[in-house]
Design a protein around this motif. Sequence first.
Motif, PDB file in Angstrom:
ATOM      1  N   HIS A 607      17.164 -44.077  -3.758  1.00  9.77           N
ATOM      2  CA  HIS A 607      16.102 -43.678  -4.676  1.00  9.77           C
ATOM      3  C   HIS A 607      16.656 -43.655  -6.097  1.00  9.77           C
ATOM      4  CE1 HIS A 607      13.741 -42.411  -1.156  1.00  9.77           C
ATOM      5  NE2 HIS A 607      14.872 -41.899  -0.707  1.00  9.77           N
ATOM      6  N   THR A 612      19.537 -40.509  -5.020  1.00 12.19           N
ATOM      7  CA  THR A 612      19.916 -40.107  -3.669  1.00 12.19           C
ATOM      8  C   THR A 612      19.861 -41.291  -2.717  1.00 12.19           C
ATOM      9  OG1 THR A 612      17.637 -39.498  -3.100  1.00 12.19           O
ATOM     10  CG2 THR A 612      19.064 -37.758  -3.984  1.00 12.19           C
ATOM     11  N   THR A 614      19.030 -41.825   1.345  1.00 15.55           N
ATOM     12  CA  THR A 614      18.550 -41.234   2.593  1.00 15.55           C
ATOM     13  C   THR A 614      18.866 -42.187   3.737  1.00 15.55           C
ATOM     14  OG1 THR A 614      16.743 -40.104   1.440  1.00 15.55           O
ATOM     15  CG2 THR A 614      16.554 -40.321   3.829  1.00 15.55           C
ATOM     16  N   THR A 616      18.417 -42.880   7.769  1.00 12.75           N
ATOM     17  CA  THR A 616      17.580 -42.478   8.893  1.00 12.75           C
ATOM     18  C   THR A 616      17.819 -43.385  10.093  1.00 12.75           C
ATOM     19  OG1 THR A 616      15.708 -43.904   8.293  1.00 12.75           O
ATOM     20  CG2 THR A 616      15.774 -41.716   7.300  1.00 12.75           C
ATOM     21  N   VAL A 621      15.914 -38.104   9.982  1.00 14.90           N
ATOM     22  CA  VAL A 621      16.824 -38.177   8.842  1.00 14.90           C
ATOM     23  C   VAL A 621      18.227 -37.785   9.298  1.00 14.90           C
ATOM     24  CG1 VAL A 621      17.383 -37.254   6.561  1.00 14.90           C
ATOM     25  CG2 VAL A 621      14.999 -37.707   7.175  1.00 14.90           C
ATOM     26  N   VAL A 624      21.151 -37.041   3.680  1.00 13.16           N
ATOM     27  CA  VAL A 624      20.711 -37.316   2.312  1.00 13.16           C
ATOM     28  C   VAL A 624      21.931 -37.114   1.421  1.00 13.16           C
ATOM     29  CG1 VAL A 624      19.183 -36.688   0.424  1.00 13.16           C
ATOM     30  CG2 VAL A 624      18.358 -36.551   2.789  1.00 13.16           C
ATOM     31  N   ASN A 626      23.621 -37.357  -2.341  1.00 12.49           N
ATOM     32  CA  ASN A 626      23.340 -37.405  -3.770  1.00 12.49           C
ATOM     33  C   ASN A 626      24.387 -38.242  -4.483  1.00 12.49           C
ATOM     34  OD1 ASN A 626      21.048 -35.708  -3.765  1.00 12.49           O
ATOM     35  ND2 ASN A 626      22.378 -33.907  -3.597  1.00 12.49           N
ATOM     36  N   GLU A 631      26.334 -33.751  -0.494  1.00  7.97           N
ATOM     37  CA  GLU A 631      25.690 -34.296   0.703  1.00  7.97           C
ATOM     38  C   GLU A 631      24.948 -33.186   1.424  1.00  7.97           C
ATOM     39  OE1 GLU A 631      25.390 -35.324   4.962  1.00  7.97           O
ATOM     40  OE2 GLU A 631      26.728 -33.835   4.120  1.00  7.97           O
TER      41      GLU A 631
END
Length: 632
Positions: A607, A612, A614, A616, A621, A624, A626, A631
Amino acid sequence: MGNQGKCLELDAEAFRFRAAGSVFRCRPEQLLRGKVYARPEKRTYEVRNFTFRELASTASRLVLEARNREFGFSATLDFTVSDDRLSVRIDPFKLIETRSASFRLLELSLLPGLLETERGEEAEWLLPAYTGALAEPGRLTTDCRTRNRFYMDQSEWEKFNQFNAFCVMTRRGSLLAIVAEGDFSAWCDSEVEDGFCRCFTTFRLRHAPDELLSSGPMRIDYRMRAARVPWPELAMQYRSCLIEETGVIPLSERLDGNPVLAYAAEAARIKLFLATKYPTVPDGSSPVRVHATFAEAGKILDALRGRGLEKAIVTLVGWNIDGHDGAYPTRFPVDPRLGGEEGLKALIAKATAMGYQIVVHDNVTDAYLRSPDLDCDMLSTDEYGERQISGIWAGGEAYKLCPAVCLERYGATLDRIHALGFHGCAYLDAQTTGLFRCSHPKHPADEREFALSLCRILEYVRRLYGASSSENCASYALPYCDEAANLGRSGWEQFRSRLDDGFNRLVSRIVPFYNVAVHGLVIYRSCWSSRTGLFGLYENLGNDWFEFEYTPGGLGCDFRDALDDVEASARIRRELPDLAGSFVEEYRENEDGIFIRFTHDITFTFHTKGGTLTITRGSRVIAVINQNRDEK
């Protein structure tokens, strides 16, 4: 096309062929180019004026003679087309020079005008530098040229070239060009001139005018698309070609029956820097500095296990006498400053009891004059007959053993290292980096023979240990290697000032074309750094690779600074044990970020606004991460 029964034809207006449900054209004057050396004038000339004569023609094949009368040479171009592919082949023994006393043919360039665009017209090129250099030629207002070798040219090692392909993407169609033969002596040439933008392949036919013409075949396979497609789609097509055309076996198909490789695919590689000399000086006389004894290395392993790292390939750097790059080809005795052979065997036993693989980091063809085991007759020599030198490292000026005879002389040393008890995915450094050739009269080797002899060493080590790994992994090495470390996406900004102006003007950014193509063919690893953390590791589509020291100040980082990320990475790895063997099935970029979908229902979503990542699996998930290294 004029003759509806044929898929290829040439007339005064164009060379045409039908592929991928569309007709593609190339102006006759942009079908072939040459470069000759004029011996009386001691200069080179570019040749563009050819006459073409049809030698044979069927529905799917066209054979042409291309002749230049001024300089007295001719070449035979053999075109075949099927489905979405155009193949062009040049038989070196059908290259004829009738005025070679005066003119020597140096290069041939094929299809410069295929999918050429006008200046200002929107188009993209994917050049074979780094992991893929994306160029936008239409935005340039002045003439520009750049040349990029397929695979790493030692004179431009800063480009980290690793694959034998390039792409052209235009509104009239797209192509993926793969240099299937002659790739070790070929370049991707790119030019903006005369109001047109062109990207094409050039083959070198001789290094110097006094040499004989090359006897190696030349072939380019063009995979055509009728529409403009994004580079990730062409990267996935390149992966398919590597599997179908070069015999690369997907990683997932190699795991059954190979417990060493199956373990490595689920493990983190942990490099432990034990000892090295610095600063680097030509005679290698700097003192050895110890950054982890074998006992201290054991403490690092305890800390990693305490953070939940269940599977690791422990890789010892500098275990040998005089440390990392200290005295090759001498490895023994084991350096006593670290604990000697007794301490090493204790560390091997400890790692084995913990369930870890443990191997060495080795630069198998490096050689230093201070080594008591150096056989100078095994050194490669350059085109001037001098010993080939590849740089100055810890042991001093590093010379290059000729890989064509390296195993013959030093293979027993590799066996002796293995006999110490090392086991796991073995690591040989820099096996597929710069291209060299050897001019030694006892063991001459051209670039192809030199490179593939290095691959033979990788294959030998693979059979000894069960799996092999190397820094980088050029596409020609994929059949011989199981793991690639650090494919070199990030070097452009670091080395930009040292690159040619044409490259810097044309290229807009570096993209992970090669990463997308090889993910799932080899275990691809990206190195963790304290600056980028796990975000940087996964941004390059890599698997876990850490470089640690016990006492900071050397080439690795303080292991204590990375323990949080080791723990987070181990947690992700437990959830995604099949990530290394997964293909990239989708790669999308937009203003919001990047979306990557792998096989096994794994996705990475970067993103842009939130900074971030993500991760999955399906709807669940996994993590995530950063960009600022926190984390969740």
